[in-house]
Design a protein around this motif. Structure first.
Motif, PDB file in Angstrom:
ATOM      1  N   ALA A 203       0.824  -1.209   0.000  1.00  0.00           N
ATOM      2  CA  ALA A 203       0.000   0.000   0.000  1.00  0.00           C
ATOM      3  C   ALA A 203       0.855   1.254   0.000  1.00  0.00           C
ATOM      4  O   ALA A 203       2.019   1.236   0.407  1.00  0.00           O
ATOM      5  CB  ALA A 203      -0.925   0.007   1.220  1.00  0.00           C
TER       6      ALA A 203
ATOM      7  N   GLU B 110       0.451   4.863   1.738  1.00  0.00           N
ATOM      8  CA  GLU B 110      -0.351   5.595   2.711  1.00  0.00           C
ATOM      9  C   GLU B 110       0.106   7.048   2.778  1.00  0.00           C
ATOM     10  O   GLU B 110       1.272   7.332   3.034  1.00  0.00           O
ATOM     11  CB  GLU B 110      -0.238   4.959   4.101  1.00  0.00           C
ATOM     12  CG  GLU B 110      -0.966   3.628   4.222  1.00  0.00           C
ATOM     13  CD  GLU B 110      -1.031   3.119   5.644  1.00  0.00           C
ATOM     14  OE1 GLU B 110      -1.912   2.310   5.944  1.00  0.00           O
ATOM     15  OE2 GLU B 110      -0.178   3.530   6.466  1.00  0.00           O
TER      16      GLU B 110
ATOM     17  N   GLY C 286      -5.211   5.960   1.617  1.00  0.00           N
ATOM     18  CA  GLY C 286      -4.360   4.812   1.313  1.00  0.00           C
ATOM     19  C   GLY C 286      -4.732   4.191  -0.019  1.00  0.00           C
ATOM     20  O   GLY C 286      -5.909   4.080  -0.368  1.00  0.00           O
TER      21      GLY C 286
ATOM     22  N   PHE D 251      -4.289   0.665  -1.822  1.00  0.00           N
ATOM     23  CA  PHE D 251      -3.944  -0.716  -1.497  1.00  0.00           C
ATOM     24  C   PHE D 251      -4.067  -1.620  -2.725  1.00  0.00           C
ATOM     25  O   PHE D 251      -5.013  -1.493  -3.508  1.00  0.00           O
ATOM     26  CB  PHE D 251      -4.870  -1.259  -0.405  1.00  0.00           C
ATOM     27  CG  PHE D 251      -4.619  -0.677   0.953  1.00  0.00           C
ATOM     28  CD1 PHE D 251      -3.954  -1.400   1.928  1.00  0.00           C
ATOM     29  CD2 PHE D 251      -5.046   0.607   1.262  1.00  0.00           C
ATOM     30  CE1 PHE D 251      -3.727  -0.865   3.178  1.00  0.00           C
ATOM     31  CE2 PHE D 251      -4.823   1.157   2.516  1.00  0.00           C
ATOM     32  CZ  PHE D 251      -4.156   0.416   3.482  1.00  0.00           C
TER      33      PHE D 251
ATOM     34  N   TYR E  58      -4.811  -7.359  -0.630  1.00  0.00           N
ATOM     35  CA  TYR E  58      -5.421  -6.780   0.565  1.00  0.00           C
ATOM     36  C   TYR E  58      -6.930  -6.824   0.439  1.00  0.00           C
ATOM     37  O   TYR E  58      -7.482  -6.582  -0.638  1.00  0.00           O
ATOM     38  CB  TYR E  58      -4.963  -5.329   0.749  1.00  0.00           C
ATOM     39  CG  TYR E  58      -4.846  -4.904   2.188  1.00  0.00           C
ATOM     40  CD1 TYR E  58      -3.681  -5.141   2.902  1.00  0.00           C
ATOM     41  CD2 TYR E  58      -5.892  -4.265   2.840  1.00  0.00           C
ATOM     42  CE1 TYR E  58      -3.555  -4.746   4.230  1.00  0.00           C
ATOM     43  CE2 TYR E  58      -5.776  -3.870   4.157  1.00  0.00           C
ATOM     44  CZ  TYR E  58      -4.601  -4.105   4.846  1.00  0.00           C
ATOM     45  OH  TYR E  58      -4.497  -3.725   6.158  1.00  0.00           O
TER      46      TYR E  58
END
Length: 240
Positions: free
Chosen positions: A138, A140, A222, A224, A229
């Motif tokens: 990811a 972030e 975020g 992902f 995920y």
């Protein structure tokens, strides 16, 4: 990559770790090679190959399909909704090593969108690539009030768990968060950082976290990997 017969680590463990790394990195996809191929490739016995595969099946990484072979078990990393859980804990609970790589940080002027969300003209940005067993999972981007961000910047942002520092070191009690999940296509830069194709969709998480008094502590966006995920939520039915 050759196995080390002189190592104190048994060959079947070396082989299982090697195969696990190739699976997570995407070198091996969908199905692992037949036993005979692995025996020849790594110069090991059939029993070593079978023990290595059995270990990966027990970990939930592989699954055996009778008459068909051994396949990669497509199980994405999962995060429970309804709890303010850190990324590190999610990865830890899955038996993987969490990690982070700082991409950028500093005071930034709020865009109109950020100002509408945070009611602040300036914010402190922390942008990190999140990893699991060194695999990018990811991107972030976290925004904080400038005074909080400058305090966080004194710590090693590649290693700390931000929520833990906020609560234990800065004395800020995180109380509740409002989160929205959507999907989109990554930018070229995002795809490169996540090691995916630009045509692969990604999950987008936007979360505003407040303290007990309702003051905004963090706004997170975020990006992902959708193949690595997933989010799970437990629902209940009200009985009248």
């Amino acid at each position: 990559m050759a196995l080390d017969a002189e190592s104190s680590i048994p060959l079947h463990i070396q082989l299982s770790e090697l195969l696990k790394g190739e699976i997570l990195q995407g070198t091996i996809k969908e199905k692992i090679p037949p036993e005979r191929v692995l025996m020849e490739l790594y110069s090991v016995s059939r029993s070593t190959v079978r023990r290595a595969i059995a270990a990966l099946i027990s970990e939930g990484i592989l699954e055996s399909r009778r008459g068909s072979g051994t396949y990669i078990y497509n199980r994405p990393l999962e995060e429970w909704l309804g709890n303010l859980v850190t990324y590190n804990k999610t990865i830890d609970d899955l038996g993987m090593k969490p990690g982070a790589k700082l991409l950028s940080q500093g005071v930034v002027a709020s865009t109109q969108e950020l100002k509408d969300i945070t009611q602040m003209d300036e914010l402190y940005l922390i942008n990190r690539l999140r990893l699991a067993d060194n695999i990018p999972i990811a991107i972030e981007t976290q925004y904080y009030p400038v005074n909080i961000g400058k305090q966080l910047s004194k710590f090693n942002l590649d290693e700390i768990v931000l929520y833990e520092v906020l609560e234990s070191s800065l004395g800020i009690k995180l109380w509740e968060a409002d989160q929205v999940i959507s999907s989109t296509m990554p930018t070229k830069e995002e795809a490169q950082l996540l090691d995916i194709l630009e045509c692969e969709s990604v999950l987008v998480i936007e979360r505003s976290t407040c303290d007990y008094d309702g003051n905004l502590v963090e706004y997170l966006r975020g990006i992902f990997r959708s193949d690595m995920y997933a989010f799970r939520i437990k629902l209940g039915r009200n009985k009248l």
